[in-house]
Design a protein around this motif. Structure first.
Motif, PDB file in Angstrom:
ATOM      1  N   PRO A 157       0.821  -1.218   0.000  1.00 59.73           N
ATOM      2  CA  PRO A 157       0.000   0.000   0.000  1.00 59.73           C
ATOM      3  C   PRO A 157       0.854   1.268   0.000  1.00 59.73           C
ATOM      4  O   PRO A 157       1.834   1.384   0.742  1.00 59.73           O
ATOM      5  N   GLY A 158       0.453   2.208  -0.836  1.00 58.51           N
ATOM      6  CA  GLY A 158       1.179   3.465  -0.872  1.00 58.51           C
ATOM      7  C   GLY A 158       1.138   4.204   0.448  1.00 58.51           C
ATOM      8  O   GLY A 158       2.080   4.932   0.798  1.00 58.51           O
ATOM      9  N   SER A 159       0.057   4.018   1.209  1.00 57.44           N
ATOM     10  CA  SER A 159      -0.086   4.703   2.496  1.00 57.44           C
ATOM     11  C   SER A 159       0.914   4.208   3.530  1.00 57.44           C
ATOM     12  O   SER A 159       1.116   4.869   4.560  1.00 57.44           O
ATOM     13  N   GLU A 160       1.542   3.061   3.288  1.00 56.12           N
ATOM     14  CA  GLU A 160       2.509   2.503   4.233  1.00 56.12           C
ATOM     15  C   GLU A 160       3.951   2.779   3.834  1.00 56.12           C
ATOM     16  O   GLU A 160       4.891   2.308   4.502  1.00 56.12           O
ATOM     17  N   ARG A 161       4.162   3.541   2.764  1.00 60.25           N
ATOM     18  CA  ARG A 161       5.518   3.877   2.364  1.00 60.25           C
ATOM     19  C   ARG A 161       6.177   4.789   3.397  1.00 60.25           C
ATOM     20  O   ARG A 161       5.514   5.478   4.163  1.00 60.25           O
ATOM     21  N   GLY A 162       7.512   4.789   3.377  1.00 58.46           N
ATOM     22  CA  GLY A 162       8.227   5.753   4.192  1.00 58.46           C
ATOM     23  C   GLY A 162       7.984   7.157   3.674  1.00 58.46           C
ATOM     24  O   GLY A 162       7.727   7.359   2.481  1.00 58.46           O
ATOM     25  N   HIS A 163       8.077   8.138   4.570  1.00 59.94           N
ATOM     26  CA  HIS A 163       7.797   9.523   4.190  1.00 59.94           C
ATOM     27  C   HIS A 163       8.808  10.442   4.840  1.00 59.94           C
ATOM     28  O   HIS A 163       9.152  10.277   6.019  1.00 59.94           O
ATOM     29  N   ALA A 164       9.302  11.390   4.069  1.00 61.29           N
ATOM     30  CA  ALA A 164      10.218  12.399   4.595  1.00 61.29           C
ATOM     31  C   ALA A 164       9.849  13.746   3.995  1.00 61.29           C
ATOM     32  O   ALA A 164       9.549  13.833   2.797  1.00 61.29           O
ATOM     33  N   ASN A 165       9.860  14.781   4.827  1.00 61.66           N
ATOM     34  CA  ASN A 165       9.586  16.135   4.353  1.00 61.66           C
ATOM     35  C   ASN A 165      10.685  17.057   4.875  1.00 61.66           C
ATOM     36  O   ASN A 165      10.778  17.312   6.073  1.00 61.66           O
ATOM     37  N   HIS A 166      11.523  17.513   3.944  1.00 61.31           N
ATOM     38  CA  HIS A 166      12.650  18.364   4.297  1.00 61.31           C
ATOM     39  C   HIS A 166      12.392  19.828   3.926  1.00 61.31           C
ATOM     40  O   HIS A 166      13.330  20.625   3.905  1.00 61.31           O
ATOM     41  N   GLY A 167      11.155  20.155   3.645  1.00 59.25           N
ATOM     42  CA  GLY A 167      10.837  21.508   3.222  1.00 59.25           C
ATOM     43  C   GLY A 167      10.998  21.667   1.724  1.00 59.25           C
ATOM     44  O   GLY A 167      10.018  21.773   0.987  1.00 59.25           O
ATOM     45  N   TRP A 168      12.235  21.642   1.260  1.00 62.75           N
ATOM     46  CA  TRP A 168      12.486  21.752  -0.187  1.00 62.75           C
ATOM     47  C   TRP A 168      12.190  20.452  -0.915  1.00 62.75           C
ATOM     48  O   TRP A 168      11.997  20.446  -2.134  1.00 62.75           O
ATOM     49  N   LEU A 169      12.114  19.331  -0.157  1.00 61.08           N
ATOM     50  CA  LEU A 169      11.873  18.007  -0.738  1.00 61.08           C
ATOM     51  C   LEU A 169      10.868  17.249   0.106  1.00 61.08           C
ATOM     52  O   LEU A 169      11.028  17.119   1.323  1.00 61.08           O
ATOM     53  N   GLU A 170       9.819  16.734  -0.568  1.00 63.93           N
ATOM     54  CA  GLU A 170       8.928  15.771   0.056  1.00 63.93           C
ATOM     55  C   GLU A 170       9.052  14.470  -0.719  1.00 63.93           C
ATOM     56  O   GLU A 170       8.964  14.462  -1.948  1.00 63.93           O
ATOM     57  N   SER A 171       9.268  13.368   0.008  1.00 64.67           N
ATOM     58  CA  SER A 171       9.569  12.108  -0.660  1.00 64.67           C
ATOM     59  C   SER A 171       8.845  10.952   0.013  1.00 64.67           C
ATOM     60  O   SER A 171       8.734  10.895   1.248  1.00 64.67           O
ATOM     61  N   TYR A 172       8.354  10.030  -0.825  1.00 58.87           N
ATOM     62  CA  TYR A 172       7.753   8.782  -0.356  1.00 58.87           C
ATOM     63  C   TYR A 172       8.623   7.628  -0.842  1.00 58.87           C
ATOM     64  O   TYR A 172       8.970   7.555  -2.020  1.00 58.87           O
ATOM     65  N   ALA A 203      10.669  21.467  -4.332  1.00 55.71           N
ATOM     66  CA  ALA A 203      10.100  22.813  -4.346  1.00 55.71           C
ATOM     67  C   ALA A 203      10.843  23.702  -5.335  1.00 55.71           C
ATOM     68  O   ALA A 203      11.998  23.437  -5.697  1.00 55.71           O
ATOM     69  N   PRO A 204      10.195  24.773  -5.791  1.00 52.07           N
ATOM     70  CA  PRO A 204      10.868  25.720  -6.687  1.00 52.07           C
ATOM     71  C   PRO A 204      12.196  26.193  -6.100  1.00 52.07           C
ATOM     72  O   PRO A 204      12.274  26.573  -4.929  1.00 52.07           O
ATOM     73  N   GLY A 205      13.237  26.140  -6.918  1.00 54.57           N
ATOM     74  CA  GLY A 205      14.559  26.564  -6.490  1.00 54.57           C
ATOM     75  C   GLY A 205      15.327  25.542  -5.690  1.00 54.57           C
ATOM     76  O   GLY A 205      16.495  25.765  -5.354  1.00 54.57           O
ATOM     77  N   GLY A 206      14.716  24.400  -5.376  1.00 53.97           N
ATOM     78  CA  GLY A 206      15.373  23.369  -4.576  1.00 53.97           C
ATOM     79  C   GLY A 206      16.056  22.329  -5.433  1.00 53.97           C
ATOM     80  O   GLY A 206      15.918  22.315  -6.663  1.00 53.97           O
ATOM     81  N   GLY A 207      16.792  21.445  -4.778  1.00 60.34           N
ATOM     82  CA  GLY A 207      17.422  20.372  -5.535  1.00 60.34           C
ATOM     83  C   GLY A 207      18.475  19.637  -4.752  1.00 60.34           C
ATOM     84  O   GLY A 207      18.813  19.999  -3.618  1.00 60.34           O
ATOM     85  N   PHE A 208      18.982  18.593  -5.373  1.00 59.82           N
ATOM     86  CA  PHE A 208      20.027  17.757  -4.802  1.00 59.82           C
ATOM     87  C   PHE A 208      21.375  18.271  -5.304  1.00 59.82           C
ATOM     88  O   PHE A 208      21.635  18.259  -6.508  1.00 59.82           O
ATOM     89  N   GLY A 209      22.243  18.728  -4.403  1.00 65.20           N
ATOM     90  CA  GLY A 209      23.572  19.172  -4.803  1.00 65.20           C
ATOM     91  C   GLY A 209      24.408  18.010  -5.310  1.00 65.20           C
ATOM     92  O   GLY A 209      24.010  16.836  -5.230  1.00 65.20           O
ATOM     93  N   GLN A 210      25.585  18.325  -5.832  1.00 65.56           N
ATOM     94  CA  GLN A 210      26.417  17.295  -6.439  1.00 65.56           C
ATOM     95  C   GLN A 210      26.759  16.210  -5.423  1.00 65.56           C
ATOM     96  O   GLN A 210      27.223  16.485  -4.322  1.00 65.56           O
TER      97      GLN A 210
END
Length: 232
Positions: free
Chosen positions: A6-21, A49-56
């Motif tokens: 189930p998608g509802s049981e996935r791990g979840h993280a919210n770093h402000g600039w990034l929300e990830s399941y 989020a706008p202007g966000g991203g994963f650095g090198q």
């Protein structure tokens, strides 16, 4: 054997600039029951989020591809590649002996929504490589469009693993069937909408793991977009 994830049981993280399941254990999310499925190691649904991203940062000995759902994802790597991809486009990296890359959302207004997916390669120490391709909606609507394969057939991107990955947009009464050879396993990740897979109803974010099944049957799609994995 069918196993619902189930998608509802996935791990979840919210770093402000990034929300990830996270469908599988990743970073601070650890689930011993969901570490990998055959060579499939990571499915992260990311919103940057706008202007966000994963650095090198660096990767080794992994096949990594991004599947963009909305917005624009900018990529730069130490192999000299640099581009932005949008909805329907896919980028694939063989990280092999090592490559560093960055991923950013340069938009000042709109987030970028994409899937980042990792698979183990057939062997370690391969030469790094990058490729990308566009798979427009009409190529996926009511059919299974091969987007990644070990030999690049049908204009798919070539992966260093015995894996065939299909994308589909399914609606209404259309039903699709994909045969699984003996010893193969299937994994269906429903990105959005609703869909029935081998009789199991799925909602967006859900996945179905198929083992010792002869085929994958997709039906009753409603605004459905899915990835279908045929794996060793």
């Amino acid at each position: 054997m069918l196993t619902l994830r189930p998608g509802s049981e996935r791990g979840h993280a919210n770093h402000g600039w990034l929300e990830s399941y996270h469908s599988f254990s990743f970073a601070g999310y650890v689930d011993p029951n969901h570490v990998q499925f055959g060579p499939l190691r990571v499915i992260n649904e990311d919103r940057v989020a706008p202007g966000g991203g994963f650095g090198q940062h660096g990767h080794r000995d992994m096949e990594i591809f991004s599947y963009v759902l909305s917005g624009e994802l900018a990529h730069r790597d130490t192999l000299g590649n640099g581009s932005s991809i949008g909805p329907g486009q896919v980028q694939l990296m063989t990280t092999g002996t090592g490559v560093e890359h960055s991923e950013f959302n340069h938009s000042g207004q709109a987030p970028v929504h994409f899937l980042q997916i990792w698979l183990f390669p057939r062997e370690t120490g391969l030469a790094p490589r990058y490729s990308e391709a566009d798979f427009p909606p009409e190529s996926k609507r009511d059919q299974l469009r091969l987007i990644i394969s070990p030999d690049g057939r049908d204009d798919s991107l070539r992966i260093e693993q015995d894996a065939f990955i299909y994308a589909t947009l399914l609606e209404g009464t259309t039903a699709l069937t994909h045969e699984l050879a003996p010893g193969r396993r299937g994994y269906v990740h429903l990105i959005r909408g609703t869909l029935t897979v081998n009789g199991q109803p799925l909602e967006g974010g859900d996945a179905l793991l198929l083992e010792e099944e002869a085929q994958i049957e997709l039906a009753h799609g409603r605004d459905a977009e899915a990835l279908v994995f045929d794996l060793p």
